[in-house]
Design a protein around this motif. Sequence first.
Motif, PDB file in Angstrom:
ATOM      1  N   SER A   1       0.763  -0.807   0.458  1.00 16.88           N
ATOM      2  CA  SER A   1      -0.105   0.257  -0.316  1.00 16.88           C
ATOM      3  C   SER A   1       1.185   1.510  -0.008  1.00 16.88           C
ATOM      4  CB  SER A   1      -1.230  -0.114   1.325  1.00 16.88           C
ATOM      5  OG  SER A   1      -1.237   1.339   1.274  1.00 16.88           O
ATOM      6  N   GLY A   2       0.306   2.365  -0.444  1.00 17.29           N
ATOM      7  CA  GLY A   2       1.045   3.107  -0.786  1.00 17.29           C
ATOM      8  C   GLY A   2       0.359   3.845   0.249  1.00 17.29           C
ATOM      9  N   ARG A   3      -0.115   4.495   0.752  1.00 19.10           N
ATOM     10  CA  ARG A   3      -0.424   4.838   1.809  1.00 19.10           C
ATOM     11  C   ARG A   3       0.193   4.964   3.069  1.00 19.10           C
ATOM     12  NH1 ARG A   3      -5.371   5.192   3.590  1.00 19.10           N
ATOM     13  NH2 ARG A   3      -6.290   3.426   3.268  1.00 19.10           N
ATOM     14  N   TYR A   4       0.377   4.072   3.209  1.00 18.87           N
ATOM     15  CA  TYR A   4       1.852   3.221   3.982  1.00 18.87           C
ATOM     16  C   TYR A   4       2.319   3.074   3.774  1.00 18.87           C
ATOM     17  CZ  TYR A   4      -3.696   1.979   5.326  1.00 18.87           C
ATOM     18  OH  TYR A   4      -5.161   1.629   5.965  1.00 18.87           O
TER      19      TYR A   4
ATOM     20  N   GLY B   1      -4.352  11.297   1.056  1.00 19.36           N
ATOM     21  CA  GLY B   1      -4.681  10.497   0.126  1.00 19.36           C
ATOM     22  C   GLY B   1      -2.272  10.139   0.544  1.00 19.36           C
ATOM     23  N   ASP B   2      -2.087  10.311  -0.015  1.00 23.71           N
ATOM     24  CA  ASP B   2       0.051   9.777   0.060  1.00 23.71           C
ATOM     25  C   ASP B   2       0.276  11.290   0.738  1.00 23.71           C
ATOM     26  OD1 ASP B   2      -0.454   7.565  -0.996  1.00 23.71           O
ATOM     27  OD2 ASP B   2      -0.140   8.109  -3.180  1.00 23.71           O
ATOM     28  N   SER B   3      -0.059  12.137   0.292  1.00 21.95           N
ATOM     29  CA  SER B   3       0.394  13.326   0.979  1.00 21.95           C
ATOM     30  C   SER B   3       0.213  13.526   2.257  1.00 21.95           C
ATOM     31  CB  SER B   3       0.340  14.987  -0.017  1.00 21.95           C
ATOM     32  OG  SER B   3      -1.235  15.132   0.421  1.00 21.95           O
ATOM     33  N   GLU B   4      -0.362  12.797   2.805  1.00 22.67           N
ATOM     34  CA  GLU B   4      -0.958  12.708   3.925  1.00 22.67           C
ATOM     35  C   GLU B   4      -0.529  11.972   5.099  1.00 22.67           C
ATOM     36  OE1 GLU B   4      -5.102  13.108   5.336  1.00 22.67           O
ATOM     37  OE2 GLU B   4      -5.684  14.518   3.151  1.00 22.67           O
TER      38      GLU B   4
END
Length: 500
Positions: free
Chosen positions: A384-387, A480-483
Amino acid sequence: MSIAYLDPGNIESDLQTGTLARFDLLWLLLLAHILGLLMQRLAARLGVVSGCNLAEAAAEFYPAVPRFLLWLMVEVAIVGSDMQEVIGTAIALNLLSNGAIPLWAGVLITIVDTFTFLLLDKYGLRRLEAFFGFLILTMAVTFGYEYVVVQPDQRQVLRGLVVPGCRGCGGRQLLQAVGTIGAVIMPHNIYLHSALVQSRDVNRQDRRAVREANKYFFVESSIALFVSFLINLFVVSVFAQGYSEQAMSAIYNSCVANDNPHADIFSGNSSKLDMDIYRGGVFLGCQFGLACMYIWAVGILAAGQSSTMTGTYAGQFVMEGFLRLRWKRWQRVLLTRSLAIAPTVLLAALTDINRLTGLNDLLNVLMSQQLPFALIPILTFTASGRYMSEFRNHPVISLLAALLSAAVVAINVFFMAVFVQQLPQVWYVLAPLGLACLLYFCFIIYLVVLACAEIFPVCCGRLGDRCRGRGGQQLLGSGGDSEIVEPLLGDSELAGGTAT
């Protein structure tokens, strides 16, 4: 981490592989260790990058009911592994004492050795790791000694490693082949490894430091699993060379000639006997001298003792992560060891050693059944890109991990089909078992759906939200990814970890 690849259950699987298929399945043993290294790499990366272990991640991501079921599956695997340690230690003590210590007494002795390890733990993790290293060295020396004495055909060993296939194999060899992966890769070890890497101080604000830590943890894991593979290779090769096509009458005569006190186990009428860690030690003593039997028993004792704390640490991190319960280690040990000892000592006291050693096979199958509940979650978070941000899995790694998970599920289907065929064909046996199998695979499908929703949010996100319901939470944020990048590499509460 390497200890879980060297417990008594693995050793028994090794000698059965050599007995049934000789050298023809060495390539599968190598493949299982390579796949195990892949999963350990993912576990270490999750712990290093996110600062939380797999149990903590799963507790935040999954709703309450799936979270509880995951915890239950991991606990079953831990208790099963603990039972194998108990069995291995009891058999080793029986062999070393020439039968003076009965199996039930050996099982009870394992209560004492567990608390001995807890005393060692008070001197710090590094000293405990050094003691584990000593036990692994003991296994390498003892099983390496057997390898040198038996002198397996090196050309056959090399051929078995590089040439896939199994010449003349039947149903029993196929069962042993598919059981090898379940015996090698332990589900709770993945949870454990994601927590133990946090004992090293890594500056998660520095991407270069995180990348360097990932690299060196991979090197460390590679060395550890290479040593584990060599020890497993020694055991397979010894019994592939020494026991193949041996008649029981000839072995019994050798036992009598060498004054082996356990010769009676080879006095039956059948031409060949199934091998296990007890008979394996006696066989080596009969064929190659009593010294080999005692050295084998020392190796099994080291394997059993070293795997004690693996289950203890894994149980501690899993309970803290899933349930937010922080028990003292002696309380945790007392619970798991009681669950493992109670049925084992009863079986040892009321039945013979054949039933006790045969229990290892059932426990290896049990480990295989629980493996998807570690593989699917670790793939979910590390892909996962978010993690994981820029440290998420490469698509090729994710594909390999997904194929491994699919292969494990297929193996479990095969095992279940074989097991059902051996049961009485009556409705009151098959109906509950069929319902349990249905719920088992429904839960796996549920985890796969959530994994796809996390890895491919564009096409599967809505489906994953429906499956997760209102109880699901996000590990480190909901944007999203920035967060997610800054909390992931910053000093958030989770980034501190429980073991730092």
